[in-house]
Design a protein around this motif. Structure first.
Motif, PDB file in Angstrom:
ATOM      1  N   ASN A  43       9.668  42.571  32.537  1.00  0.00           N
ATOM      2  CA  ASN A  43      10.053  41.192  32.915  1.00  0.00           C
ATOM      3  C   ASN A  43       9.826  40.207  34.496  1.00  0.00           C
ATOM      4  O   ASN A  43      10.650  40.468  35.026  1.00  0.00           O
ATOM      5  CB  ASN A  43      11.917  41.614  32.932  1.00  0.00           C
ATOM      6  CG  ASN A  43      12.925  41.397  32.016  1.00  0.00           C
ATOM      7  OD1 ASN A  43      12.393  41.003  31.061  1.00  0.00           O
ATOM      8  ND2 ASN A  43      13.550  41.699  31.416  1.00  0.00           N
ATOM      9  N   VAL A  44       8.570  40.899  35.110  1.00  0.00           N
ATOM     10  CA  VAL A  44       8.348  40.817  36.139  1.00  0.00           C
ATOM     11  C   VAL A  44       7.685  39.133  36.093  1.00  0.00           C
ATOM     12  O   VAL A  44       6.690  38.923  34.993  1.00  0.00           O
ATOM     13  CB  VAL A  44       6.879  41.288  36.407  1.00  0.00           C
ATOM     14  CG1 VAL A  44       7.030  40.701  38.488  1.00  0.00           C
ATOM     15  CG2 VAL A  44       8.183  42.728  36.918  1.00  0.00           C
ATOM     16  N   PRO A  45       8.428  38.093  36.437  1.00  0.00           N
ATOM     17  CA  PRO A  45       7.739  36.665  36.386  1.00  0.00           C
ATOM     18  C   PRO A  45       6.553  36.407  36.898  1.00  0.00           C
ATOM     19  O   PRO A  45       5.695  36.824  37.904  1.00  0.00           O
ATOM     20  CB  PRO A  45       8.530  35.656  36.793  1.00  0.00           C
ATOM     21  CG  PRO A  45       9.916  36.455  37.149  1.00  0.00           C
ATOM     22  CD  PRO A  45       9.222  37.460  37.096  1.00  0.00           C
ATOM     23  N   LEU A  46       5.576  35.864  36.293  1.00  0.00           N
ATOM     24  CA  LEU A  46       3.917  35.281  36.972  1.00  0.00           C
ATOM     25  C   LEU A  46       4.699  33.696  37.934  1.00  0.00           C
ATOM     26  O   LEU A  46       5.461  33.241  37.028  1.00  0.00           O
ATOM     27  CB  LEU A  46       2.904  35.145  35.468  1.00  0.00           C
ATOM     28  CG  LEU A  46       2.149  34.664  36.130  1.00  0.00           C
ATOM     29  CD1 LEU A  46       1.513  35.181  36.878  1.00  0.00           C
ATOM     30  CD2 LEU A  46       0.902  34.296  34.562  1.00  0.00           C
ATOM     31  N   GLU A  47       4.333  33.890  39.154  1.00  0.00           N
ATOM     32  CA  GLU A  47       3.886  32.682  39.685  1.00  0.00           C
ATOM     33  C   GLU A  47       2.854  31.667  39.289  1.00  0.00           C
ATOM     34  O   GLU A  47       1.695  31.599  38.876  1.00  0.00           O
ATOM     35  CB  GLU A  47       4.150  32.426  41.002  1.00  0.00           C
ATOM     36  CG  GLU A  47       4.044  31.689  41.902  1.00  0.00           C
ATOM     37  CD  GLU A  47       4.055  31.316  43.347  1.00  0.00           C
ATOM     38  OE1 GLU A  47       4.871  31.873  43.771  1.00  0.00           O
ATOM     39  OE2 GLU A  47       2.742  31.409  43.933  1.00  0.00           O
ATOM     40  N   VAL A  48       3.099  30.127  38.987  1.00  0.00           N
ATOM     41  CA  VAL A  48       2.752  28.777  38.774  1.00  0.00           C
ATOM     42  C   VAL A  48       2.490  29.219  40.505  1.00  0.00           C
ATOM     43  O   VAL A  48       3.488  28.036  41.075  1.00  0.00           O
ATOM     44  CB  VAL A  48       2.984  28.117  37.615  1.00  0.00           C
ATOM     45  CG1 VAL A  48       2.040  26.574  37.843  1.00  0.00           C
ATOM     46  CG2 VAL A  48       3.058  28.453  36.988  1.00  0.00           C
ATOM     47  N   ASN A  49       1.351  28.341  41.081  1.00  0.00           N
ATOM     48  CA  ASN A  49       1.145  27.798  42.226  1.00  0.00           C
ATOM     49  C   ASN A  49       0.444  26.645  42.355  1.00  0.00           C
ATOM     50  O   ASN A  49      -0.097  26.838  42.082  1.00  0.00           O
ATOM     51  CB  ASN A  49       0.671  29.502  42.967  1.00  0.00           C
ATOM     52  CG  ASN A  49       0.538  29.226  45.025  1.00  0.00           C
ATOM     53  OD1 ASN A  49      -0.284  27.845  44.992  1.00  0.00           O
ATOM     54  ND2 ASN A  49       1.222  29.665  45.444  1.00  0.00           N
TER      55      ASN A  49
END
Length: 273
Positions: A194-200
């Motif tokens: 449950n670790v979100p991925l970042e959209v940078n």
């Protein structure tokens, strides 16, 4: 549209341009002017270079004071989170853990900016680098990233394709498709944890023409079953807060995402887009 910028820096980050609009209140005013509903201040804390004195010291007391004052001043108008971006946490795990536990952070980004215990990719001479050498360093980078997502306090894994930012600027043509199996393995483990991925979105304002990671890789994440995405501008001045968000939200919806992720008191919440 509910807009939440989950990655922005103030004058307290070592790489901020002082006097260029990095004050906490200036960032809050800019966020309101741009129609944002929620922001997270995530100044840099580079574990390997800050605690050794190579980079300027992070004034944690002043940053916390300013952010908590802003929380009160803008209560009811702008939701503000007190966060941090921990860089290279694996280079001194005990120090990193002690630091994140020493402050009442709402939100913790983990990131990696360099080769293993080495040079930040922003300093590489990519105009003199072969694609094969890039692949060597990028494989090392992804291996470190894979280890980083196991940290117990990680809340978002930031800018997965960070080295590409500087490779592209240096004119190096890189092929990331060969790394898709590694990306898939990373994504599946992030989903398990449950670790979100970042959209940078920094690549959009820096002229790269894509987010970090790009939409093809985000499509791969979605195909793996990924649903948790934070969106961050990685702004270092007030003018860049929320850059490209409406465009990015539209692209994410087209890929198949129906929400973006934010945190309240370290608890995941989903915001429909």
């Amino acid at each position: 549209m509910y807009l939440c910028d989950s990655h922005l820096h103030t004058k307290y980050s070592f790489d901020a341009d002082q006097g260029k609009g990095g004050e906490v209140l200036a960032c809050c005013e800019a966020a309101l002017a741009k129609g944002l509903n929620e922001i997270s201040f995530t100044d840099h804390y580079e574990v390997d270079f800050t605690n050794t004195g190579i980079f300027d010291a992070y004034d944690a007391d002043a940053a916390q004071r300013d952010i908590f004052e802003a929380k009160e001043r803008y209560r009811g108008r702008l939701k503000i989170h007190y966060g941090i971006e921990i860089g290279q946490p694996l280079n001194d795990p005990e120090h990193a853990k002690a630091f994140v536990e020493s402050r009442p952070f709402d939100y913790i980004i983990c990131s990696h900016h360099s080769t293993t215990r080495g040079l930040d990719f922003c300093f590489f001479k990519f105009d003199e680098m072969s694609p094969a050498l890039f692949d060597y360093y990028f494989a090392d980078y992804l291996d470190t990233y894979r280890q980083m997502i196991e940290l117990p306090y990680i809340m978002t894994a930031s800018h997965l394709t960070y080295p590409v930012r500087y490779a592209k600027k240096g004119g190096l043509d890189v092929d990331l498709k060969k790394f898709y199996p590694t990306f898939e393995a990373i994504f599946r483990r992030m989903i398990e944890r449950n670790v979100p991925l970042e959209v940078n979105t920094s690549g959009l304002r820096q002229g790269l023409g894509f987010t970090l990671p790009d939409y093809d890789i985000l499509s791969l994440y979605r195909a793996c079953g990924g649903k948790l995405l934070t969106v961050g501008s990685d702004a270092h001045t007030a003018e860049h807060i929320g850059f490209g968000f409406e465009e990015v939200y539209g692209k994410l919806k087209a890929i198949g995402f129906d929400a973006v992720t934010a945190f309240d008191n370290k608890q995941i919440k989903q915001i429909l887009i």
